[in-house]
Design a protein around this motif. Structure first.
Motif, short mmCIF file in Angstrom:
data_model
loop_
_atom_site.label_atom_id
_atom_site.label_comp_id
_atom_site.label_asym_id
_atom_site.label_seq_id
_atom_site.Cartn_x
_atom_site.Cartn_y
_atom_site.Cartn_z
N ASN A 113 0.83 -1.20 0.00
CA ASN A 113 0.00 0.00 0.00
C ASN A 113 0.87 1.25 0.00
OD1 ASN A 113 -2.58 1.27 -0.02
ND2 ASN A 113 -3.34 -0.40 1.29
N SER A 145 0.92 5.91 -0.48
CA SER A 145 0.29 7.22 -0.57
C SER A 145 0.91 7.96 -1.75
CB SER A 145 0.48 8.01 0.73
OG SER A 145 1.84 8.10 1.07
N ARG A 182 -4.43 5.95 1.75
CA ARG A 182 -3.92 4.74 1.11
C ARG A 182 -4.66 4.54 -0.22
NH1 ARG A 182 -4.02 4.10 6.54
NH2 ARG A 182 -2.26 3.07 7.57
N THR A 197 -7.89 -1.19 2.52
CA THR A 197 -7.17 -1.51 3.76
C THR A 197 -7.90 -2.54 4.61
OG1 THR A 197 -8.25 0.32 4.92
CG2 THR A 197 -6.14 0.79 3.85
N LYS A 207 1.19 1.47 4.87
CA LYS A 207 1.83 2.14 3.74
C LYS A 207 3.34 1.89 3.80
CE LYS A 207 0.10 6.13 4.80
NZ LYS A 207 -0.23 7.59 4.80
#
Length: 337
Positions: free
Chosen positions: A125, A127, A140, A144, A219
């Motif tokens: 994951n 950003s 994200r 999730t 993340k």
């Protein structure tokens, strides 16, 4: 002996960014030297890329660090596909030369691949950082709510590609660790995917049909948005929305994904196109073939509307639920009992 992981870095004229990325790998790879190799796929750079690679080769010691330099620039997608098609390792991590990766991520990747060697795909994951706005988006980009273990690949991929970022969410190369043999089969099955800006979505979608997926909740890296040349070219952006994304969706249907998924992804992607309606004149002005581009958009809108009308009579809805409450898909072993 086959390595567990190849870290493949496609690059072109980004010597300074490559310097930073190799420094990160050299630090992270300690303790995993025997199971990893690193290959830089240089797309005929004219800067100091080769000098950077030569500088770092002695530092890597027990880990293979080498360069494959194309005699000419073959294009970004073809260079990426080359790194995957030539890989001899069980898994291939296509790592961008400029994407910041968190400390400890390589250790997490290696531990996960050792624990689940039959994975079809590992998604990290992430950003995003928007360079033009100098703004960080901490959300994200991938769902999730998956269990932190392998889950059904096909259903998980559908959740990811139907997320808020649609195809864009599943084609971030640095977030993707491919099962090499599955990806190579996908490339043979659709060789022209290298001509499609979203072709990577087909590769990952194919891997997901062959094995389970692990999607991390945490993340692990940042996608730097706005530095690639194509991101600033509106004609390419229009082509992606009007041609490439629909083509990818149709190819995914051919390998078993439901029509309803394709329709939703296309509609959402085209919706983002009309979000830029205020820029329509600047989109059209540089196009010599703009009528064809606009006709493509109209055709796919009509396709989507027509599919909605015909769907009850002519299309078979997938029986697999995609509701968030069904995220406990189980492992392949559990499903086979």
């Amino acid at each position: 002996m086959t390595k567990l992981l190849l870290i493949a870095i496609p690059t072109y004229n980004r010597a300074s960014q490559l310097q930073t990325q190799l420094a990160w790998i050299a630090k992270e790879i300690k303790g995993f030297e025997a199971d990893c190799e690193v290959i830089v796929y240089d797309n005929c750079s004219t800067d100091g890329t080769q000098a950077v690679i030569s500088e770092w080769q002695p530092v890597f010691g027990g880990t293979t660090l080498k360069s494959v330099r194309n005699p000419e620039n073959i294009g970004g997608m073809r260079n990426l596909a080359l790194s995957l098609s030539e890989s001899k390792s069980r898994f291939t991590w296509t790592l961008g030369d400029d994407d910041p990766v968190d400390e400890g991520t390589l250790a997490f990747v290696m531990q996960t691949l050792r624990k689940y060697p039959d994975l079809g795909l590992l998604y990290l994951n992430y950003s995003a950082y928007y360079t033009q706005l100098d703004q960080m988006n901490h959300d994200r980009w991938l769902p999730t709510d998956f269990e932190q273990q392998p889950v059904d690949g096909k259903l998980a991929f559908q959740r990811c590609i139907e997320g808020p970022y649609t195809v864009g969410g599943v084609i971030f190369l640095s977030a993707t660790i491919f099962r090499t043999e599955f990806t190579q089969t996908a490339l043979r099955q659709w060789p022209d995917s290298v001509k499609n800006w979203g072709g990577m979505a087909f590769w990952t979608g194919y891997c997901a049909t062959q094995g389970d997926i692990f999607v991390t909740e945490a993340k692990h890296l940042v996608c730097v948005v706005g530095v690639s040349k194509w991101e600033g070219e509106k004609k390419i952006h229009t082509r992606m929305l009007s041609k490439d994304i629909p083509e990818v969706c149709f190819k995914l249907q051919e390998i078993g994904y439901p029509h309803q998924m394709s329709r939703r992804v296309i509609q959402r992607s085209l919706g983002s196109y009309f979000y830029w309606a205020r820029d329509v004149l600047s989109y059209l002005r540089p196009f010599k073939d703009w009528p064809l581009e606009m006709a493509s958009v109209g055709a796919f809108l009509l396709f989507s509307l027509g599919a909605s009308v015909l769907e009850p009579n002519k299309l078979k809805e997938s029986s697999e639920s995609l509701e968030p409450s069904a995220m406990s898909y189980g492992t392949a072993q559990e499903r086979d009992r």
